[in-house]
Design a protein around this motif. Sequence first.
Motif, PDB file in Angstrom:
ATOM      1  N   ALA C 234       0.832  -1.373  -0.105  1.00  0.00           N
ATOM      2  CA  ALA C 234       0.039  -0.034   0.303  1.00  0.00           C
ATOM      3  C   ALA C 234       0.965   1.284   0.028  1.00  0.00           C
ATOM      4  CB  ALA C 234      -0.865  -0.107   1.250  1.00  0.00           C
ATOM      5  N   ILE C 235       2.285   1.136   0.326  1.00  0.00           N
ATOM      6  CA  ILE C 235       3.065   2.339   0.311  1.00  0.00           C
ATOM      7  C   ILE C 235       3.115   3.026  -0.916  1.00  0.00           C
ATOM      8  CG2 ILE C 235       5.026   3.341   1.470  1.00  0.00           C
ATOM      9  CD1 ILE C 235       3.290   1.563   3.455  1.00  0.00           C
ATOM     10  N   ARG C 236       3.498   2.100  -1.955  1.00  0.00           N
ATOM     11  CA  ARG C 236       3.754   2.772  -3.335  1.00  0.00           C
ATOM     12  C   ARG C 236       2.726   3.505  -3.969  1.00  0.00           C
ATOM     13  NH1 ARG C 236       5.490  -3.080  -4.577  1.00  0.00           N
ATOM     14  NH2 ARG C 236       5.714  -2.746  -2.199  1.00  0.00           N
ATOM     15  N   ALA C 237       1.087   3.287  -3.547  1.00  0.00           N
ATOM     16  CA  ALA C 237       0.304   4.115  -4.154  1.00  0.00           C
ATOM     17  C   ALA C 237      -0.237   5.336  -3.208  1.00  0.00           C
ATOM     18  CB  ALA C 237      -0.782   3.138  -4.287  1.00  0.00           C
ATOM     19  N   ASP C 269      10.886  -6.332  -0.548  1.00  0.00           N
ATOM     20  CA  ASP C 269       9.489  -5.893  -0.789  1.00  0.00           C
ATOM     21  C   ASP C 269       8.705  -6.830   0.032  1.00  0.00           C
ATOM     22  OD1 ASP C 269       7.110  -4.880  -1.574  1.00  0.00           O
ATOM     23  OD2 ASP C 269       7.605  -5.432  -3.919  1.00  0.00           O
ATOM     24  N   THR C 270       7.883  -6.349   0.974  1.00  0.00           N
ATOM     25  CA  THR C 270       6.957  -7.079   1.584  1.00  0.00           C
ATOM     26  C   THR C 270       5.904  -8.024   0.801  1.00  0.00           C
ATOM     27  OG1 THR C 270       6.711  -5.490   3.101  1.00  0.00           O
ATOM     28  CG2 THR C 270       5.297  -7.237   3.570  1.00  0.00           C
ATOM     29  N   GLN C 271       5.931  -7.645  -0.665  1.00  0.00           N
ATOM     30  CA  GLN C 271       5.258  -8.247  -1.436  1.00  0.00           C
ATOM     31  C   GLN C 271       5.666  -9.856  -1.862  1.00  0.00           C
ATOM     32  OE1 GLN C 271       3.148  -4.644  -4.258  1.00  0.00           O
ATOM     33  NE2 GLN C 271       4.350  -6.336  -5.005  1.00  0.00           N
ATOM     34  N   ALA C 422       0.435 -10.164  -5.147  1.00  0.00           N
ATOM     35  CA  ALA C 422       0.807  -9.759  -3.804  1.00  0.00           C
ATOM     36  C   ALA C 422       0.686  -8.013  -3.825  1.00  0.00           C
ATOM     37  CB  ALA C 422       2.460  -9.922  -3.852  1.00  0.00           C
ATOM     38  N   THR C 423       0.635  -7.292  -4.884  1.00  0.00           N
ATOM     39  CA  THR C 423       0.173  -5.834  -5.054  1.00  0.00           C
ATOM     40  C   THR C 423      -1.165  -5.546  -4.264  1.00  0.00           C
ATOM     41  OG1 THR C 423       1.790  -5.443  -6.992  1.00  0.00           O
ATOM     42  CG2 THR C 423       0.272  -3.624  -6.370  1.00  0.00           C
ATOM     43  N   ILE C 424      -1.921  -6.597  -4.856  1.00  0.00           N
ATOM     44  CA  ILE C 424      -3.310  -6.315  -4.473  1.00  0.00           C
ATOM     45  C   ILE C 424      -3.755  -6.536  -3.168  1.00  0.00           C
ATOM     46  CG2 ILE C 424      -4.119  -6.176  -6.984  1.00  0.00           C
ATOM     47  CD1 ILE C 424      -5.142  -9.084  -6.345  1.00  0.00           C
ATOM     48  N   PHE C 425      -2.592  -7.135  -2.409  1.00  0.00           N
ATOM     49  CA  PHE C 425      -2.993  -7.153  -0.901  1.00  0.00           C
ATOM     50  C   PHE C 425      -3.296  -5.846  -0.442  1.00  0.00           C
ATOM     51  CE2 PHE C 425      -1.123 -11.067   1.622  1.00  0.00           C
ATOM     52  CZ  PHE C 425      -1.524 -11.790   0.432  1.00  0.00           C
ATOM     53  N   ALA C 426      -2.821  -4.644  -0.786  1.00  0.00           N
ATOM     54  CA  ALA C 426      -3.215  -3.416  -0.595  1.00  0.00           C
ATOM     55  C   ALA C 426      -4.529  -3.027  -0.163  1.00  0.00           C
ATOM     56  CB  ALA C 426      -2.438  -2.394  -1.191  1.00  0.00           C
ATOM     57  N   ALA C 427      -5.507  -3.806  -1.408  1.00  0.00           N
ATOM     58  CA  ALA C 427      -6.887  -3.138  -1.306  1.00  0.00           C
ATOM     59  C   ALA C 427      -7.718  -4.563  -0.738  1.00  0.00           C
ATOM     60  CB  ALA C 427      -7.301  -2.970  -2.707  1.00  0.00           C
ATOM     61  N   GLY C 522      -9.073  -1.537   3.068  1.00  0.00           N
ATOM     62  CA  GLY C 522      -7.640  -2.416   3.225  1.00  0.00           C
ATOM     63  C   GLY C 522      -6.824  -1.528   3.818  1.00  0.00           C
ATOM     64  N   CYS C 523      -5.627  -2.100   3.478  1.00  0.00           N
ATOM     65  CA  CYS C 523      -4.483  -1.412   3.787  1.00  0.00           C
ATOM     66  C   CYS C 523      -4.217  -0.216   3.191  1.00  0.00           C
ATOM     67  CB  CYS C 523      -3.188  -2.250   3.342  1.00  0.00           C
ATOM     68  SG  CYS C 523      -3.155  -3.883   4.023  1.00  0.00           S
ATOM     69  N   LEU C 524      -4.749   0.185   2.037  1.00  0.00           N
ATOM     70  CA  LEU C 524      -4.624   1.415   1.527  1.00  0.00           C
ATOM     71  C   LEU C 524      -5.066   2.672   2.112  1.00  0.00           C
ATOM     72  CD1 LEU C 524      -7.466   1.833  -0.376  1.00  0.00           C
ATOM     73  CD2 LEU C 524      -6.396   0.463  -1.728  1.00  0.00           C
TER      74      LEU C 524
END
Lengths: 154, 398, 593
Positions: C234-237, C269-271, C422-427, C522-524
């Motif tokens: 979620a950080i990158r976004a 990367d946590t991803q 893994a990226t979409i874990f943020a949402a 979510g995390c975002l």
Amino acid sequence: MLRETLLRKLDHLIEFHGKARESVLPVLQDLQATYGYLGEETINEVARTFGISQTEVFSVASFYHFLNTKEKGKYVIRICRTISCELRDKANILRALESELGIRMGETTHDKKYSLDYANCMGMCDRGPSMMVNDDLYADLTPSKAVDIVLSYR
Amino acid sequence: MARKIDVVFSDFQPGSALRAALGMTPTSVIELVTKSKLRGRGGAGFPTGLKWDAARSHRSDDKFIICNADEGEPGTFKDKNILEKQTAKVIEGMAIGAYAIGASKGFIYLRGEYKYLVKDLMKKIEELKSQNLIGKDICREKGFCFDVDIKLGSGSYVCGEETALIESLESKRGEPRNKPPYPAEAGYLGQPTVVNNVETLSFIPHILLNGAEWFQQFGTEKSTGSKLFSVSGDCRKPGIYEFEFGITIRELLKEIDADPDTKAVQIGGASGFCACSDDFDKPICFEGIPTGGSIIVFNKSRSMFMVLKNFVEFFQEESCGQCVPCREGCSRMLEGIEKFEQGRGSSKTINDLLELSTTMSLASKCGFGQSVPNSFRTIASKFKDEILSAGGGEVWRS
Amino acid sequence: MAELRITINGASYKALDGMTILDVCRREGIHIPTLCNHPDLQTRGICRICVVDVKGSKTLQAACSTPVEAGMVISTTTDRVRKSRKTIVELLLANHYTDCTVCPKNLNCELQSLANEFGLTDLRWKERRERTIPQDDSSPVFIRDNNKCVLCQRCVRACDEMQGVYAVANLFKGDSMIVGSAFNKPIGEVVCINCGQCVAHCPTGALSEKYCIEDIWKAIDDPKKVVVVQTAPAIRAALGEEFGYPAGTRVTGKMASALRTMGFDYVFDTQFAADLTIMEEGYELLGRLRSALTGGEAPALPMTTSCSPGWIKFQEHFFPELLPNVSTCKSPQQMFGAVVKSFWAGKMGIDPENIVCVSVMPCTAKKFESIRPEMARNGRPDVDYVLTTRELAVMIKQAGIDLHDMKNSTFDNPLGESTGAATIFAASGGVMEAALRTAYEVVTGREVPFKNLDISPVRGMDGVREASIKINGAQKDWSFLEGVELKVLVAHGTANAKKVMNAVREGTMAAHFIEIMTCPGGCLGGGGQPLPGTPEIRLARAKAIYEEDADSPLRKSHENPSVKKLYEDFLGAPNSHLAHELLHTHYTARGQY
């Protein structure tokens, strides 16, 4: 206070008032009448009974002057501080009680018997000064009468 | 010359007004009350008929009528006496209201200070139940059921405000709600709810029995009927009086045998207005000086500064605290007033506080905060010298 | 909804029945200052800064809480509006401990902005509010400074309405009113899930996360220490917002460069660990389903996710009897730490004692997660420090770096390699989507039957979302799943989770697998993300996240080559003994009272 006694009391109150959220205040009022104040254990058990957070219960209780969340004396003396009683020399009543009980306004006697507090208008404005001792209301007070009344609560 | 009247405490045959009401349609009961121009006796003066009509118009199987017995305005004690002496009349007023709006449940919200009344009230409720004046199929009218319960307050002035009262009835903090929606639409538990003052309800049976014209013969054009006054302070005959609306302050002072050196009268309690001798010929009514009924008389020996300070201390303590103008305003106002005691106050202080008052009146969330500055504004303008010189001089007679 | 017309400042506007004055003004770009109002929260109408003049009304009306009526004539600029608003700001400041230059909210404080907006030059009502109340630093993750609290109740509402926790409320009344917990106890002594939504909704510096910035600089400056950093999806976004980029700008490459420039030895990367989580959690789910459907021991179903630490603590407090339903998988942050200090340390020949594992999280609860005793091996925590997105921005600025100046770079390998899953874990819904992409393929040998792998039913911002996939053509090992309709459910915000778990408790829940995220979106929308956070901003961040996924060459966790290699070289297979030892955990029933 024994937890069992508290729980039994609470059961009894729930039976009477019901368990809906809007019954919290009547339950707190009755517990206050029984125990004189709403301590941590009491608030905790009320919260558990109603399935809400302790903070929610405390937040409600702390809003109301007549619900004590700290231990007070067995008899809470509330002197009316409203202007009508003020005009009728409420100050002398307070002075007499403070000197008789050896405490100042807002304090509790060492033996936890009496607490002195203010209250706002008690609806005795034509017969001031007035005070309450727990739920009992007294008017037409003089300093000596006030002291006699208070001392009659043993 | 306004007349002394005896309606509220007059004799009354329980059930007589209710039977009259049940002989009419709910709508025509509301029409009658509207026609009488009865206005709320708690102080705000909202037309009772309109309130009932609004509650009637919102559909629900669970409507409520609440008797506001949270009489907390400093200097008021008339509702307590009505409840003590005319319980049946008040409850009959509630029952008529319930019939009119379609409610089957009522509450008397009684201030905690009046807890000692509960026992007698309960007894009376049981008695009325046994007479079939409340309960099931009231007056043998199939399907009209109405029960009354007593709920206690716990020492909170702001709960006299109708939405705060409802919050308290729901066992929440007594913090006033946003309006709209008004209680008539969404009140207790989100249901249509009417909140009427004790005194207001006590007039209802008389209006049912005697008609709207009878009621309108008393009072003024916009303030029909009579009003109870709770009188205290510097007078020979404190107590409860019933006068026609429109009585002047001077007439009233005469009736209560006020001290000859009366210099000020506080009308409407701490949230009301301070009248000085220049105002004594003004009428007490909604179009004149409005009041919930508290009359406190001050003679020459009294310090109006101390009176003001007493009021502001009261408000600071009783503000529910949720909105900024009222919570912060009360504290800053008290600080400002204390400046005079410390000899640090000036005309500028008064002007600053007047500006603060304007914001409090205009921007506070509820009627409570909006009325806090009334006493400051009137006392500070009429007794400015006493405020400015607060530091010295005798304060109380004793 | 009926359409009606109203007049604002002399111009006529269309409005819909049910809208407030503020709604219409916002839509039309008519500025109304607000403070207690927040789009995530129910309207209270208590700060009164939004008052406007409505023709025919004796008093001013709060724009936020006043519904429009046909023919309403509104003015937002009258003398009494201006004066009242200004007085209200003065009143707020008079009771606010003002130390702006050393306040964590400096230049990002809504009260400061209001003071600026009204051009205040002095305080008429009080000289200066002192710090009269001690700060409450009892929470492991945030500090409450009630000297700066303006009693807007945004934290109170976030905690109650969004999270269903009710850890804080208004206590007492009038001038004694204060925000706090039962018996005014320190927050660390009551039920709190550390989610930080209170912090994220506080308009002033009354609530702020506990900084660990100095510890990290110290580690970076220590030549003996190998400092590795992992950044959550979620950080990158969102990080870009702290540097003036519009919400939804992806700054992945710039962030990696900034971290390297700051002196982190390895930028991971946590991803990577998110992909690993999907392997572990996916197989755990399939294992539970196998037991349930082949008549073995009855496993706890539905299984719920375990990556959101606020939710974990919520479950421990509110549904302790349902802890067996929670996946035993550690969160990606903790899996990462465990892998770094075991596999990676061995591979690199570094003494784990000298590794400092820093994570950058959109989250305050992660700070608490990292100090849980079960998240350490041999007394050594798997993750040493947790920074929020906001703290990272502070560090970048302290290092004299402007993110705009950074060139794009990539993460270090192997622990920087990841997939779009893994990226979409943020949402919210992302873990579910990632898990389904893998589990379905493991079972059937085919890709999930959704266009472009986008499992849209689990995406979006509705509080609770349900979906199902029918399994056809299960491979031999998974024949027990043939024809089974796999039901899944996604919820975010623990108030929503509470409803879902109540259904589980009552046995009325049909789902097999439930994803729960503590925070909105979510995390975002996490408690450690840049401020402000609004539904609009969260949507923009989500869009960026899904774009990053769509742009990824690999979009299924089981295809991550570094993860595959980790299993080959070290862990063996998902849910192996070693995997259990390193990557799984247990929970503590805490109860509520």
